[in-house]
Scaffold this motif. Sequence first.
Motif, short mmCIF file in Angstrom:
data_model
loop_
_atom_site.label_atom_id
_atom_site.label_comp_id
_atom_site.label_asym_id
_atom_site.label_seq_id
_atom_site.Cartn_x
_atom_site.Cartn_y
_atom_site.Cartn_z
N ALA A 137 42.06 -42.09 -25.11
CA ALA A 137 42.83 -41.31 -24.13
C ALA A 137 43.00 -42.10 -22.84
N GLU A 138 44.23 -42.20 -22.37
CA GLU A 138 44.50 -42.78 -21.06
C GLU A 138 44.34 -41.71 -19.98
N ASP A 139 44.65 -40.47 -20.33
CA ASP A 139 44.60 -39.36 -19.38
C ASP A 139 43.29 -38.59 -19.57
N THR A 140 42.22 -39.09 -18.98
CA THR A 140 40.91 -38.47 -19.16
C THR A 140 40.74 -37.21 -18.30
N LEU A 141 41.69 -36.93 -17.42
CA LEU A 141 41.65 -35.68 -16.66
C LEU A 141 42.06 -34.50 -17.55
N GLU A 142 42.87 -34.76 -18.55
CA GLU A 142 43.34 -33.71 -19.47
C GLU A 142 42.57 -33.69 -20.78
N VAL A 143 42.16 -34.86 -21.27
CA VAL A 143 41.60 -34.99 -22.61
C VAL A 143 40.12 -35.35 -22.53
N MET A 144 39.28 -34.56 -23.21
CA MET A 144 37.86 -34.88 -23.24
C MET A 144 37.42 -35.50 -24.56
N GLU A 145 38.23 -35.34 -25.62
CA GLU A 145 37.85 -35.87 -26.93
C GLU A 145 39.10 -36.03 -27.79
N ILE A 146 39.08 -37.05 -28.64
CA ILE A 146 40.14 -37.26 -29.62
C ILE A 146 39.45 -37.42 -30.97
N GLN A 147 40.01 -36.77 -31.98
CA GLN A 147 39.41 -36.90 -33.31
C GLN A 147 40.49 -36.74 -34.36
N ALA A 148 40.31 -37.43 -35.48
CA ALA A 148 41.24 -37.33 -36.61
C ALA A 148 40.58 -36.51 -37.71
N PHE A 149 41.36 -35.63 -38.32
CA PHE A 149 40.86 -34.71 -39.33
C PHE A 149 41.73 -34.79 -40.59
N THR A 150 41.11 -34.67 -41.74
CA THR A 150 41.90 -34.47 -42.95
C THR A 150 42.43 -33.04 -42.92
N PRO A 151 43.53 -32.76 -43.60
CA PRO A 151 44.07 -31.39 -43.55
C PRO A 151 43.07 -30.32 -44.00
N ASP A 152 42.12 -30.67 -44.85
CA ASP A 152 41.14 -29.68 -45.30
C ASP A 152 39.87 -29.64 -44.44
N SER A 153 39.82 -30.42 -43.36
CA SER A 153 38.64 -30.40 -42.49
C SER A 153 38.98 -30.10 -41.03
N LEU A 154 40.13 -29.48 -40.80
CA LEU A 154 40.56 -29.16 -39.44
C LEU A 154 39.60 -28.16 -38.81
N PRO A 155 39.42 -28.21 -37.48
CA PRO A 155 38.51 -27.26 -36.82
C PRO A 155 38.92 -25.81 -37.12
N SER A 156 37.93 -24.95 -37.31
CA SER A 156 38.22 -23.56 -37.65
C SER A 156 38.33 -22.67 -36.42
N GLU A 157 37.83 -23.15 -35.26
CA GLU A 157 37.89 -22.31 -34.06
C GLU A 157 39.32 -22.21 -33.53
N LYS A 158 39.55 -21.21 -32.68
CA LYS A 158 40.85 -21.00 -32.07
C LYS A 158 41.27 -22.24 -31.30
N MET A 159 42.52 -22.61 -31.46
CA MET A 159 43.06 -23.76 -30.73
C MET A 159 43.72 -23.28 -29.44
N SER A 160 43.99 -24.22 -28.55
CA SER A 160 44.63 -23.94 -27.28
C SER A 160 46.05 -23.42 -27.50
N HIS A 161 46.51 -22.60 -26.56
CA HIS A 161 47.87 -22.07 -26.56
C HIS A 161 48.18 -21.44 -27.92
N ASP A 162 49.34 -21.78 -28.49
CA ASP A 162 49.69 -21.27 -29.82
C ASP A 162 49.63 -22.39 -30.87
N HIS A 163 48.75 -23.36 -30.64
CA HIS A 163 48.70 -24.52 -31.52
C HIS A 163 48.14 -24.20 -32.90
N THR A 164 47.35 -23.14 -33.03
CA THR A 164 46.91 -22.72 -34.37
C THR A 164 48.13 -22.39 -35.21
#
Length: 156
Positions: free
Chosen positions: A115-142
């Motif tokens: 991340a170049e913009d560390t004021l907005e982003v605290m973590e970056i991670q890559a997920f396979t489609p079957d291992s995406l985070p299960s918690e609610k995402m920001s805005h309407d991104h779910t």
Amino acid sequence: MTIQFTRNLWRFGQTVLGVIFRHPIPGTSIVPILPDGRIVLIRRRDDGCWSLPGGMVDWGENIPDTIKRELKEETGLNLVKIRRLVGVYSAPDRDPRIHSICVVVEVDVDGDMQAEDTLEVMEIQAFTPDSLPSEKMSHDHTRQLQDYLNGLTTLA
């Protein structure tokens, strides 16, 4: 002034102008796909939720340029190719900060995640489609990500 401070000041100014003039602000969400098929998500600093990278269209910018810029700022990745339009999301309550219209696209990317913009982003991670985070995402991104995974093109 640093470039980052200037960009943040400009984004703040755009947000204020949008509120004052009561017009929706155009923006993007990006579904970045790495060469190995994993989907890149960011964890936002403002709400701590996972999110698709993206952001508001700057004055004088078109959507492809916004995608390229936001992708680089938030993930460090390079745009290889815009694959497809996932949808356009315009519900007035989709973003808790402002009324925005979000154009969501799937893109091929490469490079190193940083991340170049560390004021907005605290973590970056890559997920396979079957291992995406299960918690609610920001805005309407779910919903955006679910529409992408279901192969839909949505106008909402």
